[in-house]
Design a protein around this motif. Structure first.
Motif, PDB file in Angstrom:
ATOM      1  N   GLN A  91      -3.421  29.375 -11.221  1.00 56.71           N
ATOM      2  CA  GLN A  91      -2.185  29.957 -10.702  1.00 56.71           C
ATOM      3  C   GLN A  91      -2.097  29.798  -9.188  1.00 56.71           C
ATOM      4  O   GLN A  91      -1.004  29.662  -8.627  1.00 56.71           O
ATOM      5  CB  GLN A  91      -2.119  31.439 -11.086  1.00 56.71           C
ATOM      6  N   ALA A  92      -3.262  29.773  -8.544  1.00 53.51           N
ATOM      7  CA  ALA A  92      -3.269  29.654  -7.082  1.00 53.51           C
ATOM      8  C   ALA A  92      -2.730  28.311  -6.604  1.00 53.51           C
ATOM      9  O   ALA A  92      -2.376  28.155  -5.425  1.00 53.51           O
ATOM     10  CB  ALA A  92      -4.684  29.865  -6.553  1.00 53.51           C
ATOM     11  N   HIS A  93      -2.656  27.301  -7.480  1.00 47.59           N
ATOM     12  CA  HIS A  93      -2.177  25.981  -7.101  1.00 47.59           C
ATOM     13  C   HIS A  93      -0.665  25.813  -7.321  1.00 47.59           C
ATOM     14  O   HIS A  93      -0.135  24.705  -7.151  1.00 47.59           O
ATOM     15  CB  HIS A  93      -2.930  24.895  -7.887  1.00 47.59           C
ATOM     16  N   HIS A  94      -0.009  26.874  -7.732  1.00 49.98           N
ATOM     17  CA  HIS A  94       1.443  26.790  -7.969  1.00 49.98           C
ATOM     18  C   HIS A  94       2.140  26.268  -6.710  1.00 49.98           C
ATOM     19  O   HIS A  94       1.930  26.748  -5.594  1.00 49.98           O
ATOM     20  CB  HIS A  94       1.982  28.173  -8.336  1.00 49.98           C
ATOM     21  N   GLY A  95       2.991  25.224  -6.919  1.00 49.87           N
ATOM     22  CA  GLY A  95       3.755  24.666  -5.809  1.00 49.87           C
ATOM     23  C   GLY A  95       3.013  23.620  -5.001  1.00 49.87           C
ATOM     24  O   GLY A  95       3.562  23.125  -4.005  1.00 49.87           O
ATOM     25  N   THR A  96       1.796  23.264  -5.391  1.00 50.08           N
ATOM     26  CA  THR A  96       1.033  22.269  -4.644  1.00 50.08           C
ATOM     27  C   THR A  96       1.122  20.913  -5.336  1.00 50.08           C
ATOM     28  O   THR A  96       1.753  20.757  -6.385  1.00 50.08           O
ATOM     29  CB  THR A  96      -0.433  22.700  -4.507  1.00 50.08           C
ATOM     30  N   SER A  97       0.437  19.916  -4.747  1.00 55.30           N
ATOM     31  CA  SER A  97       0.419  18.564  -5.297  1.00 55.30           C
ATOM     32  C   SER A  97      -1.007  18.166  -5.648  1.00 55.30           C
ATOM     33  O   SER A  97      -1.972  18.580  -4.975  1.00 55.30           O
ATOM     34  CB  SER A  97       0.990  17.563  -4.280  1.00 55.30           C
ATOM     35  N   VAL A  98      -1.156  17.387  -6.724  1.00 58.41           N
ATOM     36  CA  VAL A  98      -2.465  16.884  -7.127  1.00 58.41           C
ATOM     37  C   VAL A  98      -2.327  15.405  -7.462  1.00 58.41           C
ATOM     38  O   VAL A  98      -1.237  14.919  -7.808  1.00 58.41           O
ATOM     39  CB  VAL A  98      -3.034  17.639  -8.352  1.00 58.41           C
ATOM     40  N   THR A  99      -3.424  14.682  -7.350  1.00 59.38           N
ATOM     41  CA  THR A  99      -3.484  13.275  -7.706  1.00 59.38           C
ATOM     42  C   THR A  99      -4.503  13.103  -8.815  1.00 59.38           C
ATOM     43  O   THR A  99      -5.641  13.596  -8.699  1.00 59.38           O
ATOM     44  CB  THR A  99      -3.869  12.416  -6.496  1.00 59.38           C
ATOM     45  N   VAL A 100      -4.111  12.409  -9.895  1.00 59.34           N
ATOM     46  CA  VAL A 100      -4.975  12.225 -11.060  1.00 59.34           C
ATOM     47  C   VAL A 100      -5.090  10.734 -11.335  1.00 59.34           C
ATOM     48  O   VAL A 100      -4.073  10.050 -11.552  1.00 59.34           O
ATOM     49  CB  VAL A 100      -4.418  12.948 -12.303  1.00 59.34           C
ATOM     50  N   ALA A 101      -6.327  10.230 -11.318  1.00 61.80           N
ATOM     51  CA  ALA A 101      -6.560   8.807 -11.561  1.00 61.80           C
ATOM     52  C   ALA A 101      -6.854   8.575 -13.039  1.00 61.80           C
ATOM     53  O   ALA A 101      -7.250   9.491 -13.780  1.00 61.80           O
ATOM     54  CB  ALA A 101      -7.724   8.316 -10.709  1.00 61.80           C
ATOM     55  N   GLU A 102      -6.674   7.318 -13.462  1.00 70.73           N
ATOM     56  CA  GLU A 102      -7.036   6.942 -14.827  1.00 70.73           C
ATOM     57  C   GLU A 102      -8.511   7.282 -15.058  1.00 70.73           C
ATOM     58  O   GLU A 102      -9.359   7.026 -14.204  1.00 70.73           O
ATOM     59  CB  GLU A 102      -6.807   5.445 -15.035  1.00 70.73           C
ATOM     60  N   GLY A 103      -8.793   7.891 -16.191  1.00 70.26           N
ATOM     61  CA  GLY A 103     -10.162   8.315 -16.499  1.00 70.26           C
ATOM     62  C   GLY A 103     -10.453   9.747 -16.104  1.00 70.26           C
ATOM     63  O   GLY A 103     -11.466  10.318 -16.511  1.00 70.26           O
TER      64      GLY A 103
END
Length: 732
Positions: A42-54
Motif C-alpha cells: 500500500q505504501a507504493h500507491h501512486g509510484t512507478s516500478v520497472t519490471v523486466a522479463e523474468g
C-alpha cells in the motif's frame, strides 16, 4: 476461541475470472518471493516500478475475503499476466485464526510484453460491479524484454488432480438429497457488508433455523448483539458465538439468550453494549466436529437442522453465480479457512460427486439468491462444522449440558446425573439435562470400569441462563510397574513410588505396580526414609501399560540394626555390638543401632562380660539400611554339687570338669563350676586314689544347675602280677 488448523485439500478443476487471461495455471499457496521479485505494498500507491522479463511483480495488500471483498484489477492489464488467483496470508504480526479476520492478499503478475501502463486495483465485491469500490490502489508499470510466448505444455503441466472419494451415507438410511429450505426452515439471507462478521451471521443463521424448526416461528435475530458483545469477535473476525444463546452474559446483560433485530439493529460496526437488552430463546447446547465424513455431516443436519461451516473463500468463490462450485481454493488460503456460512442441505447428484447447499451472508445478489451449491470437501467445506441442540423446556427451568470425551472424540453411552435426573451421552458425547430448577447440583459421570476427570462437577443453575461446557474426560487407564533395588541389585521393600496422584509400595522383591494411570506424562518419584534414589524423578509417557520403570536405592549413611536376646527371647541390656569401627550398646529391650555406616563389608561382633554369643560374629555387606541382625547371648551359669564318701563325709580335692572348665572340691566336698554358658555338658570327677559313682553326669544348662553329686570310694588295689619261668630241660 477455537484455533483450527485445517488440512489442505487437493485442487479441483479451475475456471478463470473474465478479467484474467485464459491460461490453465495452478492456484498458488503462500507466495515464495525471491530477490529478483519486485514487491509493492500500500505504501507504493501512486509510484512507478520497472519490471523486466523474468521478474515478477508481487502486490501485497490488506483485505478481508470473508466479507466478499477482494482486490482485483479494475481493467485487465495488457502488459502483465496475473499468475493464478490471489493468495491469502496471515498478517505478519497476527496469530489469529478467526473467521473473517484481515489477511494479506497476494497477487503475482508477470510481464508479457514491453511497454508502459497504469495498473489499478480496486477493493470491491466482484458481483457488485455497479457499486463504487471501497479502496483503490494504482502504480505506473514499465515492462521491458524480448518476451517469448509461454509453452502450452508448461501451462497444462499444472492441471490439478480430482478430489478423493466421499462417504455419501445413502447406505445408512440417509436420502440422496435433502434441503431444510424445502421444509420451510430457512430464514431470509442477510448481508454482513464490509464488516468481517461472517462468524456472527453464521451463528445467528443456525439459531434462527433451530427456532423455526422446533417452535414453528421465524425470528430475526440480532447479529449486532453478537458483534457488540465483544466476547467472540469483531468486524476483524471472530469465532462461533453460540455461548451467548446459552449462558454467557456480556456487559450489562443479566440474562442469556437470543436478542431480536428490532432491539439491536445491525450497523456493521464494533459498537459496545451500553444497556441491558431483552433476551428470549435459549439453546440447550452446541458442539463442533472436525474432519467428519459426509455421511456424518448429513446425519447431523437431518437431526439438528442447518449447521455452520467454514470454507476458504477465494476470488473464484466470490465470483460464483450459479451451478456447482467445484474449484478448490484451499491453496490460496494456505490450507486454512477464512469464512463462515451455513449448510442447509445436500444433493448427491449435483456436480461431479455431490454438493452441499450453502447459505452465505453476502446478500441476495451473490450466487443464487445468496445460496450456492459447493462440492463436498471443496475449499475445506465440511472440515469444521458447528451444530446446536434446541428444544422447549418447562417455564422457569433450565438446562445443563456438556460433553464427555476420551482422548479426542466424544464418548457415547456415558450416564451423567445431577442427583435427581440422569441422561446418556449421544454418539458425539454430548449430554443435556433439561428442566432443571435453579439451585446447586453435583454432576457425576459413570460407566462401568470408567474413570473420569474430573470425577464430579458442582454447578449452580440461576435464573435466565442455561449452563454449558460442563465437560468430562473419560480416562483410559494403564499400569506403571518396575523394581527398586539396592546397589547390589537386591530388591528393596517398603519403598513408595508415586506418579504424583497414585502410588504403590514395593514388595519383598522390590517390585511395585501403580494401577489406574490415565494417558499422559508423569514424573515418578521413589521415597523411603534414609534413602536417596536414582533416577529421581523418572519421567514416563503413558499411552499403554509401561514396565521397567526401575530405581536404585542408596543410603549415604546407612544404619545396622538388630537385637541381642537370651535363649528365652528376652532382650539382653548392656551388650556391645561393633563393626570394628563403630559400636553400639543394647537398650533395655536388647536393641542396638549402628549409625552412619558407609557402604562396605563389615564383621559384627557382640560382647558382654561372661556371656557367650550365637553366632559369635556376622559378616555383613552394607548397601542399604539393614535390620534383623540378631544375636543370642548365653549368660554365665553355675553347676554345683558335692562329692562324699560312703559315710557322707565331703571329700576334698576331687577335680570336677565339664570338658572346658574344672574345679576342685573344697574341704566339705563342694564344687562349683562358674561362667558356664547354656548348653549340654558331661561332668567328670577325678582323683588318683578314688573311684566315683556315677563315673560322669550329663547335664543341660539353661540356668544355674545344682545337685550334681558324686560318691567316692577308695579305688580297688591292683592285682599282683604272676610270672612263670621256664627253664630248658637238659638230658644227660
Amino acid at each position: 476461541m477455537l484455533v483450527v488448523a485445517l488440512f489442505r485439500r487437493l485442487a479441483g478443476v479451475y475456471t478463470f475470472l473474465a478479467v484474467i487471461a485464459a491460461a490453465l495455471l495452478a492456484l498458488p499457496s503462500a507466495v515464495q518471493s525471491s530477490s529478483n521479485d519486485i514487491i509493492v505494498t500500500q505504501a507504493h500507491h501512486g509510484t512507478s516500478v520497472t519490471v523486466a522479463e523474468g521478474q515478477r511483480l508481487i502486490v501485497r495488500l490488506e483485505g478481508q475475503p470473508g466479507t466478499g471483498y477482494v482486490w482485483e484489477p479494475q481493467e485487465a492489464p495488457s502488459l502483465l499476466r496475473q499468475a493464478g488467483d490471489p493468495a491469502f496470508e496471515p498478517l505478519p504480526e497476527s496469530t489469529d485464526a478467526a473467521m473473517g479476520s484481515p489477511v494479506v492478499q497476494v497477487m503475482t503478475f508477470s510481464p508479457v510484453r514491453a511497454g508502459n501502463e497504469t495498473l489499478t486495483l480496486v477493493y470491491r465485491r466482484p458481483w457488485e460491479r455497479g457499486i463504487a469500490p471501497l479502496r483503490t490502489f494504482s502504480i505506473q508499470v514499465e515492462t521491458y524484454g524480448r518476451f517469448a510466448a509461454p509453452s502450452p505444455a508448461a501451462q497444462l503441466a499444472a492441471l490439478p488432480q480430482s478430489l478423493p472419494p466421499v462417504t455419501m451415507g445413502v447406505s445408512e438410511g440417509l436420502p440422496a438429497a435433502f434441503n431444510w429450505c424445502d421444509q420451510g426452515v430457512c430464514t431470509p439471507v442477510k448481508d454482513q457488508g464490509g464488516c468481517g462478521a461472517c462468524w456472527a451471521f453464521a451463528t445467528a443463521g443456525v439459531v434462527e433455523s433451530a427456532i423455526k424448526r422446533i417452535d414453528g416461528v421465524e425470528r430475526d435475530l440480532s447479529e449486532q448483539y453478537l458483534l457488540s458483545a465483544g466476547t467472540h469477535g469483531t468486524c476483524y473476525g471472530g469465532m462461533p458465538a453460540y455461548d451467548l444463546f446459552i449462558g454467557a452474559t456480556p456487559a450489562h446483560q443479566t440474562e442469556a439468550g437470543a436478542v431480536y433485530e428490532r432491539d439491536l439493529p445491525y450497523t456493521g460496526q464494533d459498537t459496545p453494549l451500553t444497556r441491558a437488552l431483552p433476551h428470549h430463546e435459549r439453546l440447550l447446547a452446541w458442539n463442533s466436529l472436525f474432519n467428519a465424513d459426509v455421511a456424518t455431516i448429513k446425519r447431523i443436519i437431518r437431526e439438528h437442522g442447518p449447521v455452520s461451516a467454514y470454507v476458504c473463500a477465494g476470488s473464484r468463490f466470490m465470483w460464483h453465480r450459479s451451478g456447482v462450485f467445484e474449484t478448490d481454493e484451499s491453496a490460496v488460503c494456505n490450507g486454512s479457512i477464512n469464512h463462515a456460512a451455513v449448510i442447509v442441505g445436500w444433493d448427491d447428484s449435483k456436480g461431479s460427486r455431490g454438493a452441499w447447499r450453502l447459505r452465505n451472508s453476502w446478500g441476495t445478489t451473490w450466487g443464487e439468491g445468496g445460496y450456492m451449491w459447493i462440492g463436498y470437501g471443496v475449499s475445506g467445506i465440511g472440515q469444521w462444522i458447528d451444530y446446536v441442540y434446541y428444544d422447549r423446556t418447562t417455564p422457569g427451568t433450565y438446562a445443563i449440558s456438556g460433553r464427555v470425551r476420551d482422548r479426542w472424540n466424544g464418548v457415547a453411552g456415558i450416564i451423567v446425573s445431577d442427583g435427581s435426573r440422569s441422561v446418556v451421552t449421544d454418539q458425539f458425547g454430548v449430554y443435556v439435562l433439561k428442566n432443571v430448577s435453579p439451585g446447586t447440583y453435583t454432576l457425576t459421570p459413570s460407566r462401568g470400569g470408567g474413570a473420569f476427570s474430573p470425577a464430579s462437577r458442582t454447578v449452580m443453575v440461576v435464573n435466565g441462563r442455561n449452563v454449558n461446557n460442563q465437560n468430562f474426560a473419560l480416562l483410559a487407564t494403564y499400569r506403571i510397574s518396575g523394581r527398586v533395588t539396592d546397589s547390589a541389585g537386591e530388591g528393596l521393600a517398603g519403598v513408595r513410588v508415586s506418579d504424583g496422584t497414585r502410588s504403590a509400595v514395593t514388595d519383598a522383591n522390590g517390585s511395585y505396580v501403580i494401577e489406574g494411570v490415565p494417558l499422559g506424562s508423569y514424573a515418578l518419584t521413589a521415597s523411603l526414609s534414609g534413602y536417596t534414589f536414582s533416577p529421581n524423578p523418572r519421567w514416563v509417557a503413558v499411552s499403554d501399560d509401561v514396565s521397567g520403570q526401575d530405581f536404585t536405592a542408596v543410603c549415604p549413611s546407612c544404619t545396622v540394626r538388630g537385637r541381642v536376646v537370651d535363649h528365652a527371647g528376652n532382650g539382653v541390656a548392656g551388650a556391645t555390638v561393633s563393626d570394628g569401627m563403630r559400636s553400639a550398646t543394647t537398650d533395655s529391650q536388647g536393641n542396638y543401632v549402628l549409625t552412619n555406616v558407609p557402604p562396605g563389608t563389615y564383621t559384627l561382633t557382640p560382647s558382654y562380660s561372661g556371656y557367650m554369643f550365637s553366632p559369635s560374629a556376622r559378616t555383613i555387606t552394607v548397601n542399604r539400611h539393614l535390620s534383623g541382625l540378631d544375636f543370642t547371648a548365653s549368660p554365665p551359669y553355675r553347676i554345683s554339687g558335692r562329692v562324699v564318701d560312703s559315710a557322707s563325709n565331703g571329700v576334698a580335692g576331687v577335680v570336677v570338669s565339664d570338658g572346658t572348665r574344672s574345679v576342685a572340691t573344697d574341704g566339705d566336698g563342694v564344687f562349683t563350676l562358674r561362667d558356664v554358658p547354656a548348653g549340654t555338658y558331661t561332668l567328670t570327677p577325678s582323683h588318683g586314689s578314688l573311684a566315683f559313682t556315677p563315673p560322669s553326669r550329663t547335664v543341660t544348662v539353661n540356668g544355674d544347675v545344682s545337685g550334681q553329686n558324686f560318691s567316692a570310694a577308695p579305688a580297688a588295689p591292683a592285682a599282683p602280677s604272676v610270672y612263670a619261668v621256664f627253664l630248658p630241660l637238659t638230658v644227660r
